[in-house]
Design an enzyme around this catalytic site. Structure first.
Site, PDB file in Angstrom:
ATOM      1  N   LYS A 211       0.849  -1.197   0.000  1.00  0.00           N
ATOM      2  CA  LYS A 211       0.000   0.000   0.000  1.00  0.00           C
ATOM      3  C   LYS A 211       0.885   1.247   0.000  1.00  0.00           C
ATOM      4  O   LYS A 211       0.673   2.167  -0.770  1.00  0.00           O
ATOM      5  CB  LYS A 211      -0.930  -0.046   1.213  1.00  0.00           C
ATOM      6  CG  LYS A 211      -1.801   1.168   1.347  1.00  0.00           C
ATOM      7  CD  LYS A 211      -2.771   1.044   2.508  1.00  0.00           C
ATOM      8  CE  LYS A 211      -3.367   2.416   2.801  1.00  0.00           C
ATOM      9  NZ  LYS A 211      -4.334   2.400   3.886  1.00  0.00           N
ATOM     10  N   GLU A 217      10.523  -4.540   4.806  1.00  0.00           N
ATOM     11  CA  GLU A 217      10.624  -5.945   4.406  1.00  0.00           C
ATOM     12  C   GLU A 217      10.315  -6.107   2.918  1.00  0.00           C
ATOM     13  O   GLU A 217      11.035  -6.792   2.181  1.00  0.00           O
ATOM     14  CB  GLU A 217       9.631  -6.812   5.205  1.00  0.00           C
ATOM     15  CG  GLU A 217       9.921  -6.895   6.692  1.00  0.00           C
ATOM     16  CD  GLU A 217       9.159  -5.851   7.490  1.00  0.00           C
ATOM     17  OE1 GLU A 217       8.952  -4.727   6.974  1.00  0.00           O
ATOM     18  OE2 GLU A 217       8.777  -6.150   8.634  1.00  0.00           O
ATOM     19  N   GLY A 271      -4.833  -1.670   4.949  1.00  0.00           N
ATOM     20  CA  GLY A 271      -4.022  -2.800   4.501  1.00  0.00           C
ATOM     21  C   GLY A 271      -4.713  -4.139   4.734  1.00  0.00           C
ATOM     22  O   GLY A 271      -4.753  -5.008   3.864  1.00  0.00           O
ATOM     23  N   ARG A 272      -5.309  -4.305   5.917  1.00  0.00           N
ATOM     24  CA  ARG A 272      -5.911  -5.605   6.242  1.00  0.00           C
ATOM     25  C   ARG A 272      -7.280  -5.793   5.599  1.00  0.00           C
ATOM     26  O   ARG A 272      -7.905  -6.843   5.765  1.00  0.00           O
ATOM     27  CB  ARG A 272      -5.967  -5.801   7.756  1.00  0.00           C
ATOM     28  CG  ARG A 272      -6.594  -4.665   8.520  1.00  0.00           C
ATOM     29  CD  ARG A 272      -6.301  -4.770  10.013  1.00  0.00           C
ATOM     30  NE  ARG A 272      -6.793  -3.628  10.765  1.00  0.00           N
ATOM     31  CZ  ARG A 272      -6.110  -2.492  10.949  1.00  0.00           C
ATOM     32  NH1 ARG A 272      -4.921  -2.348  10.409  1.00  0.00           N
ATOM     33  NH2 ARG A 272      -6.634  -1.504  11.657  1.00  0.00           N
ATOM     34  N   GLU A 357      -4.862  -6.557  14.720  1.00  0.00           N
ATOM     35  CA  GLU A 357      -4.367  -5.243  14.298  1.00  0.00           C
ATOM     36  C   GLU A 357      -5.506  -4.224  14.359  1.00  0.00           C
ATOM     37  O   GLU A 357      -5.262  -3.037  14.604  1.00  0.00           O
ATOM     38  CB  GLU A 357      -3.766  -5.311  12.883  1.00  0.00           C
ATOM     39  CG  GLU A 357      -2.903  -4.101  12.544  1.00  0.00           C
ATOM     40  CD  GLU A 357      -2.056  -4.295  11.301  1.00  0.00           C
ATOM     41  OE1 GLU A 357      -0.865  -4.639  11.408  1.00  0.00           O
ATOM     42  OE2 GLU A 357      -2.583  -4.082  10.193  1.00  0.00           O
ATOM     43  N   HIS A 388      -4.815 -32.537  17.696  1.00  0.00           N
ATOM     44  CA  HIS A 388      -3.650 -33.304  18.145  1.00  0.00           C
ATOM     45  C   HIS A 388      -2.540 -32.383  18.625  1.00  0.00           C
ATOM     46  O   HIS A 388      -1.382 -32.799  18.694  1.00  0.00           O
ATOM     47  CB  HIS A 388      -3.187 -34.224  17.011  1.00  0.00           C
ATOM     48  CG  HIS A 388      -4.266 -35.159  16.580  1.00  0.00           C
ATOM     49  ND1 HIS A 388      -4.500 -36.365  17.212  1.00  0.00           N
ATOM     50  CD2 HIS A 388      -5.242 -35.032  15.642  1.00  0.00           C
ATOM     51  CE1 HIS A 388      -5.543 -36.956  16.644  1.00  0.00           C
ATOM     52  NE2 HIS A 388      -6.020 -36.160  15.696  1.00  0.00           N
ATOM     53  N   LYS A 516       9.146  -0.585  14.147  1.00  0.00           N
ATOM     54  CA  LYS A 516       9.720  -0.240  12.838  1.00  0.00           C
ATOM     55  C   LYS A 516      10.821   0.798  13.015  1.00  0.00           C
ATOM     56  O   LYS A 516      11.900   0.697  12.442  1.00  0.00           O
ATOM     57  CB  LYS A 516       8.646   0.346  11.906  1.00  0.00           C
ATOM     58  CG  LYS A 516       7.650  -0.641  11.365  1.00  0.00           C
ATOM     59  CD  LYS A 516       6.753   0.064  10.341  1.00  0.00           C
ATOM     60  CE  LYS A 516       5.531  -0.755   9.998  1.00  0.00           C
ATOM     61  NZ  LYS A 516       4.570  -0.064   9.152  1.00  0.00           N
TER      62      LYS A 516
HETATM   63  O1  F6P Z   1       1.999  -4.123   9.899  1.00  0.00           O
HETATM   64  C1  F6P Z   1       1.643  -2.820   9.645  1.00  0.00           C
HETATM   65  C2  F6P Z   1       1.164  -2.626   8.247  1.00  0.00           C
HETATM   66  O2  F6P Z   1       1.022  -1.274   8.028  1.00  0.00           O
HETATM   67  C3  F6P Z   1      -0.147  -3.363   7.948  1.00  0.00           C
HETATM   68  O3  F6P Z   1      -1.255  -2.682   8.377  1.00  0.00           O
HETATM   69  C4  F6P Z   1      -0.049  -3.520   6.496  1.00  0.00           C
HETATM   70  O4  F6P Z   1      -0.968  -4.449   6.028  1.00  0.00           O
HETATM   71  C5  F6P Z   1       1.388  -3.951   6.355  1.00  0.00           C
HETATM   72  O5  F6P Z   1       2.075  -3.149   7.301  1.00  0.00           O
HETATM   73  C6  F6P Z   1       1.997  -3.790   5.001  1.00  0.00           C
HETATM   74  O6  F6P Z   1       1.991  -2.459   4.580  1.00  0.00           O
HETATM   75  P1  F6P Z   1       2.204  -2.076   3.073  1.00  0.00           P
HETATM   76  O7  F6P Z   1       1.136  -2.701   2.284  1.00  0.00           O
HETATM   77  O8  F6P Z   1       2.159  -0.583   3.038  1.00  0.00           O
HETATM   78  O9  F6P Z   1       3.562  -2.587   2.648  1.00  0.00           O
END
Ligand code: F6P
Length: 553
Positions: A211, A217, A271-272, A357, A388, A516
């Site tokens: 987003k 990452e 995002g979620r 979240e 199990h 972060k």
């Molecule tokens: O973990 C925090 C967050 O902002 C989530 O809400 C989001 O889904 C994820 O990081 C990834 O963010 P992006 O899509 O901006 O890379």
């Protein structure tokens, strides 16, 4: 004496009901009401939600519905669908429903200086996606060596990974995907090392899903994959084989992705909640456009149900209220999700982000500390595997853990007996949680097997089950795109309802920021050594130890 506000009175009434001596006796509720299963089950189309194995009785339900009314859940629902700012700490609407609406549905979303025609914008992007999917499937779009794609690699994390990964599994695991989908989320280099073994660079379409297009990452992985591909195929690979799914079109351009491979969405998509947006492109590529469209249609159908149905028959509202009863009135602070469907193996992971979240908050909208417990710890596994591993605790541990059992009546394989065994296990688990086993029953079983009385007395307490442990059951006919869309939207709205009743902002996620920022400070310290006083004693010592183990310090 000051009188209580209607809202405080509604909570007090619930607390009084929960304090009744028999408030946890679910077996007694069944004994008292032969119609309980029917009266505490609600359906939407073929999807049934059975709440009768929860500890709610008629009085509690009335009081919970009263809470929803006095908390103005109706007003919240209206503002949500009107695209108003329901995420005040970020000043945003939460208009993911527009992503699954028809082009002419007229949904709009508030923007800082105006308003978006959300349904129309989403539909336009959907048309672009459909065209792109067709071209990939038809072999019109190919890699830089002229070969057709056999794999889509999604690089993303959190909402840019969990939704599409869950939906791809749900819709393709038991069949033949139109395109194989792989997911790279963890920044751990081992994740990409494992994938690189199985990917053919010339036949891999890469989607960078973020987003913000700034997530460390994802950007680290995107650069790693780009370097790998360019080393194998040359610079032309980026233009031909990379796409992006993002709101940050400027950063996407700087990364070098061709504009016609870029699919955008807006900040009013959290995002979620983004699997319905271009973030769902891997789902359409893997499962086919029809399945993806059915997924959107299922979500839209649940939206209409949530928006238009009175609370007493409204599945998301009732699921939310049952959770409130367990969490806030009975003090049960965990929640287990058991999907008896291998294809839903990523569903618990998906729900963990959606629920925790969204509602893992301890401050209310007015800035005051939360007045009551909010989101429980959510966990789960596919049934029957869970039986199990951790189900021992759910049956006999010192705390009751409410469970959601989820399954389809009709499988997509041709082994009906296996499906009956699967579903029998789901039903048996919920029945066992409810029924339990008394010590006398345990003793009688052992006596029937001829065990000596001394042994029976020693073992019987361990073989007894308290029972009266709550669960919900969600059953539908068949797991397809439409059913999955309904299921996901059901939980989305449940989470929003709970957040509203707790008076928290369900749509922000400030709690992920601190880690972060601190990681950004620690990265250079791992190479150069910790700056004295920059960290707590433990972190500083661990950095030194890390460097020593690597022969660097
Ligand atoms: O973990 C925090 C967050 O902002 C989530 O809400 C989001 O889904 C994820 O990081 C990834 O963010 P992006 O899509 O901006 O890379």
């Amino acid at each position: 004496m000051l009188s209580e506000s209607p809202l405080a009175a509604a909570w007090t009434r619930l607390a009084d009901l929960a304090a009744r001596p028999d408030s946890r006796d679910i077996r007694a509720l069944f004994a008292a009401d032969p119609e309980r299963a029917r009266r505490f089950s609600v359906s939407f189309e073929d999807l049934t939600l059975d709440l009768s194995k929860s500890a709610i009785d008629g009085e509690a339900l009335v009081a919970l519905l009263d809470l929803a009314h006095v908390a103005d859940l109706d007003g919240f629902r209206t503002r949500l669908f009107a695209g108003e700012v329901v995420n005040p700490t970020e000043g945003r609407a939460a208009m993911h429903m527009a992503l699954r609406s028809a082009a002419d549905a007229g949904m709009r979303a508030a923007l800082p200086g105006g308003v978006d025609e959300a349904s129309r914008l989403a539909a336009a992007e959907r048309d672009k996606m459909r065209d792109f999917v067709r071209k990939v499937h038809d072999g019109e779009l190919r890699g830089c060596t002229g070969q057709t794609f056999d794999t889509v690699l999604n690089i993303g994390i959190g909402g840019s990974d969990l939704g599409p990964r869950m939906a791809v599994d749900a819709l393709t695991l038991a069949g033949t995907p139109r395109l194989r989908a792989r997911f790279l989320s963890n920044v751990d280099g081992h994740a990409f090392a494992a994938l690189a073994q199985e990917l053919d660079p010339a036949r891999t379409l890469v989607l960078v899903a973020s987003k913000t297009f700034t997530t460390l990452e994802t950007m680290t992985n995107a650069h790693a994959v780009r370097d790998w591909m360019v080393a194998k195929l040359g610079d032309g690979a980026v233009g031909a084989q990379f796409g992006a799914l993002s709101t940050n079109l400027k950063a996407v351009g700087e990364f070098g992705i061709r504009p016609d491979h870029v699919f955008g969405f807006r900040d009013w998509v959290g995002g979620r909640y983004s699997v319905w947006s271009p973030i769902g492109l891997p789902v359409a590529l893997a499962a086919g456009w029809e399945a993806f469209q059915a997924f959107l249609d299922g979500g839209a159908a649940m939206d209409a149900h949530f928006r238009d149905t009175p609370f007493a028959a409204n599945l998301p509202v009732l699921l939310a209220l049952t959770g409130i009863w367990h969490i806030d009135l009975l003090g049960l602070r965990t929640h287990c999700v058991l999907a008896y469907d291998e294809r839903l193996r990523r569903f618990p992971a998906y729900l963990q982000q959606l629920e925790m979240e969204s509602n893992g908050k301890s401050v209310m909208l007015d800035g005051h500390p939360a007045a009551r417990a909010t989101c429980p710890v959510v966990f789960g596994e596919p049934g029957t595997d869970a039986q199990h591993s951790f189900m021992q605790l759910v049956h006999q541990g010192t705390q009751a853990v409410p469970v959601d059992f989820v399954f389809a009546a009709v499988p997509d394989h041709d082994r009906p007996e296996a499906h009956r065994i699967l579903v029998a296990n789901a039903l048996a688990q919920s029945e066992a949680l409810l029924r339990g086993k008394t010590r006398a029953e345990a003793e009688a079983e052992m006596r029937a097997k001829g065990m000596p009385e001394t042994e029976i007395a020693r073992i019987a307490p361990h073989r007894a089950f308290s029972g009266n442990r709550p669960s919900n059951t969600i059953m539908f006919r068949h797991l397809d795109g439409y059913a999955l869309g309904r299921l996901i939207a059901l939980y989305e709205h449940k989470v929003a309802v709970q957040g509203w009743l707790w008076q928290i902002d369900s749509f922000d996620q400030w709690g992920v920021e601190l880690g972060k920022v601190l990681a950004g400070g620690i990265i250079p310290d791992l190479s150069a050594g910790p700056k004295p006083g920059a960290h707590d004693g433990s972190t500083e010592a661990l950095i030194r130890r890390f460097r020593t183990l690597r022969g660097e310090g």
